[in-house]
Design a protein around this motif. Structure first.
Motif, PDB file in Angstrom:
ATOM      1  N   LEU A   8     -14.944   0.147   8.608  1.00  0.00           N
ATOM      2  CA  LEU A   8     -15.249  -1.123   7.947  1.00  0.00           C
ATOM      3  C   LEU A   8     -16.740  -1.236   7.656  1.00  0.00           C
ATOM      4  O   LEU A   8     -17.139  -1.610   6.547  1.00  0.00           O
ATOM      5  N   ALA A   9     -17.579  -0.874   8.603  1.00  0.00           N
ATOM      6  CA  ALA A   9     -19.035  -0.938   8.406  1.00  0.00           C
ATOM      7  C   ALA A   9     -19.471   0.023   7.309  1.00  0.00           C
ATOM      8  O   ALA A   9     -20.308  -0.315   6.467  1.00  0.00           O
ATOM      9  N   LEU A  10     -18.899   1.215   7.299  1.00  0.00           N
ATOM     10  CA  LEU A  10     -19.233   2.197   6.276  1.00  0.00           C
ATOM     11  C   LEU A  10     -18.837   1.687   4.894  1.00  0.00           C
ATOM     12  O   LEU A  10     -19.614   1.771   3.941  1.00  0.00           O
ATOM     13  N   LEU A  11     -17.654   1.108   4.793  1.00  0.00           N
ATOM     14  CA  LEU A  11     -17.213   0.573   3.505  1.00  0.00           C
ATOM     15  C   LEU A  11     -18.064  -0.614   3.073  1.00  0.00           C
ATOM     16  O   LEU A  11     -18.279  -0.819   1.883  1.00  0.00           O
ATOM     17  N   LEU A  12     -18.559  -1.378   4.020  1.00  0.00           N
ATOM     18  CA  LEU A  12     -19.448  -2.489   3.699  1.00  0.00           C
ATOM     19  C   LEU A  12     -20.723  -1.978   3.048  1.00  0.00           C
ATOM     20  O   LEU A  12     -21.192  -2.527   2.061  1.00  0.00           O
ATOM     21  N   LEU A  13     -21.265  -0.895   3.576  1.00  0.00           N
ATOM     22  CA  LEU A  13     -22.481  -0.313   3.005  1.00  0.00           C
ATOM     23  C   LEU A  13     -22.240   0.243   1.608  1.00  0.00           C
ATOM     24  O   LEU A  13     -23.088   0.138   0.730  1.00  0.00           O
ATOM     25  N   VAL A  19     -16.728  -0.652  -7.828  1.00  0.00           N
ATOM     26  CA  VAL A  19     -16.321  -1.728  -8.728  1.00  0.00           C
ATOM     27  C   VAL A  19     -14.805  -1.845  -8.650  1.00  0.00           C
ATOM     28  O   VAL A  19     -14.080  -1.165  -9.356  1.00  0.00           O
ATOM     29  N   SER A  20     -14.344  -2.671  -7.756  1.00  0.00           N
ATOM     30  CA  SER A  20     -12.925  -2.950  -7.654  1.00  0.00           C
ATOM     31  C   SER A  20     -12.770  -4.326  -7.043  1.00  0.00           C
ATOM     32  O   SER A  20     -13.562  -4.742  -6.227  1.00  0.00           O
ATOM     33  N   ALA A  21     -11.761  -5.008  -7.518  1.00  0.00           N
ATOM     34  CA  ALA A  21     -11.499  -6.321  -6.960  1.00  0.00           C
ATOM     35  C   ALA A  21     -10.060  -6.342  -6.517  1.00  0.00           C
ATOM     36  O   ALA A  21      -9.192  -5.982  -7.299  1.00  0.00           O
ATOM     37  N   PRO A  22      -9.742  -6.675  -5.348  1.00  0.00           N
ATOM     38  CA  PRO A  22     -10.646  -7.047  -4.269  1.00  0.00           C
ATOM     39  C   PRO A  22     -11.329  -5.828  -3.649  1.00  0.00           C
ATOM     40  O   PRO A  22     -10.822  -4.725  -3.744  1.00  0.00           O
ATOM     41  N   SER A  23     -12.440  -6.058  -3.025  1.00  0.00           N
ATOM     42  CA  SER A  23     -13.195  -4.965  -2.422  1.00  0.00           C
ATOM     43  C   SER A  23     -12.507  -4.476  -1.153  1.00  0.00           C
ATOM     44  O   SER A  23     -11.748  -5.206  -0.517  1.00  0.00           O
ATOM     45  N   CYS A  24     -12.810  -3.239  -0.788  1.00  0.00           N
ATOM     46  CA  CYS A  24     -12.251  -2.686   0.452  1.00  0.00           C
ATOM     47  C   CYS A  24     -12.721  -3.473   1.669  1.00  0.00           C
ATOM     48  O   CYS A  24     -11.986  -3.610   2.644  1.00  0.00           O
ATOM     49  N   VAL A  31      -6.723  -6.979   6.852  1.00  0.00           N
ATOM     50  CA  VAL A  31      -5.669  -6.185   7.486  1.00  0.00           C
ATOM     51  C   VAL A  31      -6.051  -5.613   8.851  1.00  0.00           C
ATOM     52  O   VAL A  31      -5.178  -5.153   9.581  1.00  0.00           O
ATOM     53  N   ALA A  32      -7.326  -5.637   9.220  1.00  0.00           N
ATOM     54  CA  ALA A  32      -7.741  -5.078  10.513  1.00  0.00           C
ATOM     55  C   ALA A  32      -6.947  -5.651  11.694  1.00  0.00           C
ATOM     56  O   ALA A  32      -6.537  -4.891  12.575  1.00  0.00           O
ATOM     57  N   PRO A  33      -6.668  -6.955  11.722  1.00  0.00           N
ATOM     58  CA  PRO A  33      -5.902  -7.480  12.854  1.00  0.00           C
ATOM     59  C   PRO A  33      -4.444  -7.000  12.885  1.00  0.00           C
ATOM     60  O   PRO A  33      -3.739  -7.248  13.855  1.00  0.00           O
ATOM     61  N   CYS A  34      -4.003  -6.304  11.841  1.00  0.00           N
ATOM     62  CA  CYS A  34      -2.604  -5.871  11.752  1.00  0.00           C
ATOM     63  C   CYS A  34      -2.378  -4.455  12.268  1.00  0.00           C
ATOM     64  O   CYS A  34      -1.240  -3.988  12.285  1.00  0.00           O
ATOM     65  N   LEU A  35      -3.429  -3.778  12.674  1.00  0.00           N
ATOM     66  CA  LEU A  35      -3.283  -2.401  13.134  1.00  0.00           C
ATOM     67  C   LEU A  35      -2.279  -2.309  14.281  1.00  0.00           C
ATOM     68  O   LEU A  35      -1.439  -1.415  14.300  1.00  0.00           O
ATOM     69  N   GLY A  36      -2.336  -3.224  15.214  1.00  0.00           N
ATOM     70  CA  GLY A  36      -1.381  -3.227  16.330  1.00  0.00           C
ATOM     71  C   GLY A  36       0.052  -3.318  15.845  1.00  0.00           C
ATOM     72  O   GLY A  36       0.935  -2.608  16.338  1.00  0.00           O
ATOM     73  N   TYR A  37       0.307  -4.187  14.882  1.00  0.00           N
ATOM     74  CA  TYR A  37       1.659  -4.322  14.336  1.00  0.00           C
ATOM     75  C   TYR A  37       2.113  -3.004  13.714  1.00  0.00           C
ATOM     76  O   TYR A  37       3.256  -2.573  13.909  1.00  0.00           O
ATOM     77  N   ASN A  69      -5.084   1.421  -2.104  1.00  0.00           N
ATOM     78  CA  ASN A  69      -6.037   2.509  -1.855  1.00  0.00           C
ATOM     79  C   ASN A  69      -6.946   2.216  -0.661  1.00  0.00           C
ATOM     80  O   ASN A  69      -7.273   3.108   0.121  1.00  0.00           O
ATOM     81  N   CYS A  70      -7.357   0.970  -0.505  1.00  0.00           N
ATOM     82  CA  CYS A  70      -8.197   0.590   0.637  1.00  0.00           C
ATOM     83  C   CYS A  70      -7.432   0.737   1.951  1.00  0.00           C
ATOM     84  O   CYS A  70      -7.967   1.265   2.927  1.00  0.00           O
ATOM     85  N   VAL A  71      -6.189   0.272   1.958  1.00  0.00           N
ATOM     86  CA  VAL A  71      -5.358   0.392   3.156  1.00  0.00           C
ATOM     87  C   VAL A  71      -5.123   1.868   3.475  1.00  0.00           C
ATOM     88  O   VAL A  71      -5.229   2.295   4.631  1.00  0.00           O
ATOM     89  N   LYS A  72      -4.812   2.642   2.450  1.00  0.00           N
ATOM     90  CA  LYS A  72      -4.571   4.081   2.622  1.00  0.00           C
ATOM     91  C   LYS A  72      -5.790   4.763   3.254  1.00  0.00           C
ATOM     92  O   LYS A  72      -5.672   5.537   4.201  1.00  0.00           O
TER      93      LYS A  72
END
Length: 109
Positions: A8-13, A19-24, A31-37, A69-72
């Motif tokens: 997440l930090a790397l993608l923030l940088l 140029v994509s909406a929505p951003s990664c 979706v980060a809170p969904c990893l457990g699910y 693509n971001c989720v992938k």
């Protein structure tokens, strides 16, 4: 989960150059809170809140492809069940449609 936060930090940088909406960054925040699910645990209220927020950003085919693509990319270094991804919005009461995204999934479909 620290590896996920590192991604997440790397993608923030990098996000200011993408140029994509929505951003990664936005997608990962939602979706980060969904990893457990996705690893077979229950869906938390924070996960469902993120899925519902993400639903509002998936207006066009291009938006949905960007989300995919971001989720992938974000999940590429985790073990998870891709079959749970399409079930997540239903579990959270969202009308968002997500495919079973895995490393080989073609997000342009």
């Amino acid at each position: 989960m620290s590896r996920f936060l590192h991604t997440l930090a790397l993608l923030l940088l990098v996000s200011k150059y993408v140029v994509s909406a929505p951003s990664c960054v936005l997608v990962l925040k939602d979706v980060a809170p969904c990893l457990g699910y996705l690893q077979g645990k229950g869906a938390s209220p924070e996960c469902c809140q993120g899925v519902n927020e993400l639903s509002g950003h998936a207006k066009t085919k291009e938006d949905r492809a960007a989300i995919c693509n971001c989720v992938k990319q974000a999940l590429s270094s985790y073990k998870y069940d891709p079959k749970l991804i399409p079930l997540l919005p239903k579990k959270c009461g969202s009308n968002l449609e997500l495919p079973p995204i895995d490393k080989d999934y073609d997000c342009s479909k």
